[in-house]
Design a protein around this motif. Sequence first.
Motif, PDB file in Angstrom:
ATOM      1  N   ALA A   1     -13.528  -9.375   3.761  1.00 40.27           N
ATOM      2  CA  ALA A   1     -13.126 -10.780   3.819  1.00 40.27           C
ATOM      3  C   ALA A   1     -12.951 -11.425   2.445  1.00 40.27           C
ATOM      4  O   ALA A   1     -12.045 -12.218   2.245  1.00 40.27           O
ATOM      5  CB  ALA A   1     -14.149 -11.577   4.627  1.00 40.27           C
ATOM      6  N   GLU A   2     -13.836 -11.107   1.492  1.00 37.15           N
ATOM      7  CA  GLU A   2     -13.779 -11.805   0.207  1.00 37.15           C
ATOM      8  C   GLU A   2     -13.346 -10.917  -0.937  1.00 37.15           C
ATOM      9  O   GLU A   2     -13.263 -11.348  -2.066  1.00 37.15           O
ATOM     10  CB  GLU A   2     -15.148 -12.412  -0.107  1.00 37.15           C
ATOM     11  N   ASN A   3     -13.093  -9.667  -0.678  1.00 35.82           N
ATOM     12  CA  ASN A   3     -12.729  -8.739  -1.735  1.00 35.82           C
ATOM     13  C   ASN A   3     -11.216  -8.579  -1.737  1.00 35.82           C
ATOM     14  O   ASN A   3     -10.664  -7.925  -0.866  1.00 35.82           O
ATOM     15  CB  ASN A   3     -13.418  -7.391  -1.505  1.00 35.82           C
ATOM     16  N   PRO A   4     -10.538  -9.196  -2.700  1.00 35.45           N
ATOM     17  CA  PRO A   4      -9.082  -9.247  -2.669  1.00 35.45           C
ATOM     18  C   PRO A   4      -8.368  -7.911  -2.839  1.00 35.45           C
ATOM     19  O   PRO A   4      -7.265  -7.740  -2.384  1.00 35.45           O
ATOM     20  CB  PRO A   4      -8.731 -10.189  -3.816  1.00 35.45           C
ATOM     21  N   THR A   5      -8.986  -6.934  -3.479  1.00 36.83           N
ATOM     22  CA  THR A   5      -8.263  -5.690  -3.719  1.00 36.83           C
ATOM     23  C   THR A   5      -8.972  -4.447  -3.218  1.00 36.83           C
ATOM     24  O   THR A   5      -8.444  -3.359  -3.349  1.00 36.83           O
ATOM     25  CB  THR A   5      -7.989  -5.498  -5.229  1.00 36.83           C
ATOM     26  N   GLY A   6     -10.145  -4.563  -2.663  1.00 36.62           N
ATOM     27  CA  GLY A   6     -10.874  -3.383  -2.230  1.00 36.62           C
ATOM     28  C   GLY A   6     -11.362  -2.567  -3.409  1.00 36.62           C
ATOM     29  O   GLY A   6     -11.451  -3.045  -4.521  1.00 36.62           O
ATOM     30  N   ALA A   7     -11.667  -1.314  -3.150  1.00 35.53           N
ATOM     31  CA  ALA A   7     -12.151  -0.426  -4.197  1.00 35.53           C
ATOM     32  C   ALA A   7     -11.008   0.436  -4.716  1.00 35.53           C
ATOM     33  O   ALA A   7     -10.038   0.676  -4.018  1.00 35.53           O
ATOM     34  CB  ALA A   7     -13.263   0.452  -3.627  1.00 35.53           C
ATOM     35  N   TRP A   8     -11.144   0.888  -5.959  1.00 37.13           N
ATOM     36  CA  TRP A   8     -10.147   1.775  -6.539  1.00 37.13           C
ATOM     37  C   TRP A   8     -10.843   2.757  -7.463  1.00 37.13           C
ATOM     38  O   TRP A   8     -11.996   2.564  -7.826  1.00 37.13           O
ATOM     39  CB  TRP A   8      -9.046   0.993  -7.260  1.00 37.13           C
ATOM     40  N   GLU A   9     -10.147   3.813  -7.813  1.00 36.44           N
ATOM     41  CA  GLU A   9     -10.700   4.838  -8.688  1.00 36.44           C
ATOM     42  C   GLU A   9     -10.430   4.502 -10.154  1.00 36.44           C
ATOM     43  O   GLU A   9      -9.380   3.944 -10.479  1.00 36.44           O
ATOM     44  CB  GLU A   9     -10.122   6.208  -8.340  1.00 36.44           C
TER      45      GLU A   9
ATOM     46  N   GLU B   1     -19.946  14.348 -10.670  1.00 34.21           N
ATOM     47  CA  GLU B   1     -18.794  14.997 -11.288  1.00 34.21           C
ATOM     48  C   GLU B   1     -17.534  14.210 -10.990  1.00 34.21           C
ATOM     49  O   GLU B   1     -17.322  13.781  -9.863  1.00 34.21           O
ATOM     50  CB  GLU B   1     -18.658  16.421 -10.764  1.00 34.21           C
ATOM     51  N   GLY B   2     -16.697  14.012 -12.009  1.00 36.20           N
ATOM     52  CA  GLY B   2     -15.444  13.283 -11.866  1.00 36.20           C
ATOM     53  C   GLY B   2     -14.367  14.152 -11.294  1.00 36.20           C
ATOM     54  O   GLY B   2     -14.674  15.061 -10.552  1.00 36.20           O
ATOM     55  N   PRO B   3     -13.147  13.893 -11.603  1.00 37.88           N
ATOM     56  CA  PRO B   3     -12.723  13.096 -12.749  1.00 37.88           C
ATOM     57  C   PRO B   3     -12.654  11.593 -12.468  1.00 37.88           C
ATOM     58  O   PRO B   3     -12.560  10.803 -13.382  1.00 37.88           O
ATOM     59  CB  PRO B   3     -11.327  13.635 -13.042  1.00 37.88           C
ATOM     60  N   ASN B   4     -12.695  11.194 -11.200  1.00 37.02           N
ATOM     61  CA  ASN B   4     -12.542   9.773 -10.894  1.00 37.02           C
ATOM     62  C   ASN B   4     -13.835   9.159 -10.387  1.00 37.02           C
ATOM     63  O   ASN B   4     -14.622   9.804  -9.699  1.00 37.02           O
ATOM     64  CB  ASN B   4     -11.424   9.559  -9.874  1.00 37.02           C
ATOM     65  N   TYR B   5     -14.014   7.893 -10.729  1.00 34.23           N
ATOM     66  CA  TYR B   5     -15.180   7.136 -10.323  1.00 34.23           C
ATOM     67  C   TYR B   5     -14.689   5.881  -9.616  1.00 34.23           C
ATOM     68  O   TYR B   5     -13.507   5.724  -9.384  1.00 34.23           O
ATOM     69  CB  TYR B   5     -16.055   6.855 -11.555  1.00 34.23           C
ATOM     70  N   ILE B   6     -15.576   4.972  -9.268  1.00 34.81           N
ATOM     71  CA  ILE B   6     -15.202   3.850  -8.411  1.00 34.81           C
ATOM     72  C   ILE B   6     -15.390   2.508  -9.105  1.00 34.81           C
ATOM     73  O   ILE B   6     -16.282   2.343  -9.938  1.00 34.81           O
ATOM     74  CB  ILE B   6     -16.007   3.901  -7.093  1.00 34.81           C
ATOM     75  N   ALA B   7     -14.548   1.564  -8.758  1.00 30.32           N
ATOM     76  CA  ALA B   7     -14.684   0.166  -9.196  1.00 30.32           C
ATOM     77  C   ALA B   7     -14.277  -0.705  -8.018  1.00 30.32           C
ATOM     78  O   ALA B   7     -13.537  -0.272  -7.132  1.00 30.32           O
ATOM     79  CB  ALA B   7     -13.797  -0.119 -10.400  1.00 30.32           C
ATOM     80  N   LEU B   8     -14.779  -1.919  -7.998  1.00 32.89           N
ATOM     81  CA  LEU B   8     -14.350  -2.879  -6.977  1.00 32.89           C
ATOM     82  C   LEU B   8     -14.586  -4.285  -7.482  1.00 32.89           C
ATOM     83  O   LEU B   8     -15.346  -4.504  -8.423  1.00 32.89           O
ATOM     84  CB  LEU B   8     -15.039  -2.636  -5.632  1.00 32.89           C
ATOM     85  N   HIS B   9     -13.906  -5.228  -6.874  1.00 30.61           N
ATOM     86  CA  HIS B   9     -14.108  -6.632  -7.213  1.00 30.61           C
ATOM     87  C   HIS B   9     -15.177  -7.210  -6.308  1.00 30.61           C
ATOM     88  O   HIS B   9     -15.233  -6.891  -5.119  1.00 30.61           O
ATOM     89  CB  HIS B   9     -12.813  -7.436  -7.034  1.00 30.61           C
ATOM     90  N   ILE B  10     -16.025  -8.058  -6.897  1.00 31.20           N
ATOM     91  CA  ILE B  10     -17.013  -8.807  -6.126  1.00 31.20           C
ATOM     92  C   ILE B  10     -16.847 -10.275  -6.473  1.00 31.20           C
ATOM     93  O   ILE B  10     -16.364 -10.632  -7.547  1.00 31.20           O
ATOM     94  CB  ILE B  10     -18.458  -8.354  -6.424  1.00 31.20           C
ATOM     95  N   ARG B  11     -17.234 -11.132  -5.553  1.00 27.35           N
ATOM     96  CA  ARG B  11     -17.205 -12.573  -5.793  1.00 27.35           C
ATOM     97  C   ARG B  11     -18.601 -12.984  -6.247  1.00 27.35           C
ATOM     98  O   ARG B  11     -19.591 -12.622  -5.642  1.00 27.35           O
ATOM     99  CB  ARG B  11     -16.793 -13.316  -4.530  1.00 27.35           C
ATOM    100  N   THR B  12     -18.669 -13.732  -7.361  1.00 30.46           N
ATOM    101  CA  THR B  12     -19.947 -14.150  -7.934  1.00 30.46           C
ATOM    102  C   THR B  12     -20.430 -15.455  -7.309  1.00 30.46           C
ATOM    103  O   THR B  12     -19.736 -16.061  -6.494  1.00 30.46           O
ATOM    104  CB  THR B  12     -19.826 -14.346  -9.460  1.00 30.46           C
ATOM    105  N   THR B  13     -21.609 -15.872  -7.726  1.00 29.43           N
ATOM    106  CA  THR B  13     -22.208 -17.107  -7.223  1.00 29.43           C
ATOM    107  C   THR B  13     -21.260 -18.294  -7.329  1.00 29.43           C
ATOM    108  O   THR B  13     -21.191 -19.124  -6.438  1.00 29.43           O
ATOM    109  CB  THR B  13     -23.500 -17.431  -8.009  1.00 29.43           C
TER     110      THR B  13
END
Length: 106
Positions: free
Chosen positions: A34-42, A55-67
């Motif tokens: 609902a609040e994460n505009p782009t989801g997760a990505w590598e 082990e990589g080569p790819n890891y994860i990032a995501l957007h979160i909404r702060t206070t």
Amino acid sequence: MARYRKKSAVIEAVQLRWTQWNEVCELLGDALNAENPTGAWEIPASEASDTCGEEGPNYIALHIRTTYGHIETARHGDWLIPEKAPGRFIAVEPRLFAADYEPVEV
């Protein structure tokens, strides 16, 4: 989910990494959709806060909404901590988390 203590407060937190993806989804709940505009990505290892021994080569990032409603990027290895406001979180780098929190026996 593991618990950690900061001074006199006990919090819930989970480290953002592939091996804990189910716990990340549980912590984020509806905010993941609902609040994460782009989801997760590598991301490559060079952009991760910590590879956490995975082990990589790819890891994860995501957007979160702060206070305050701002969008922040949480990177692989960051600790996600829920705020009091529903759907709001903070991301803490591993070395800062380790300096401020210690595991709590349940």
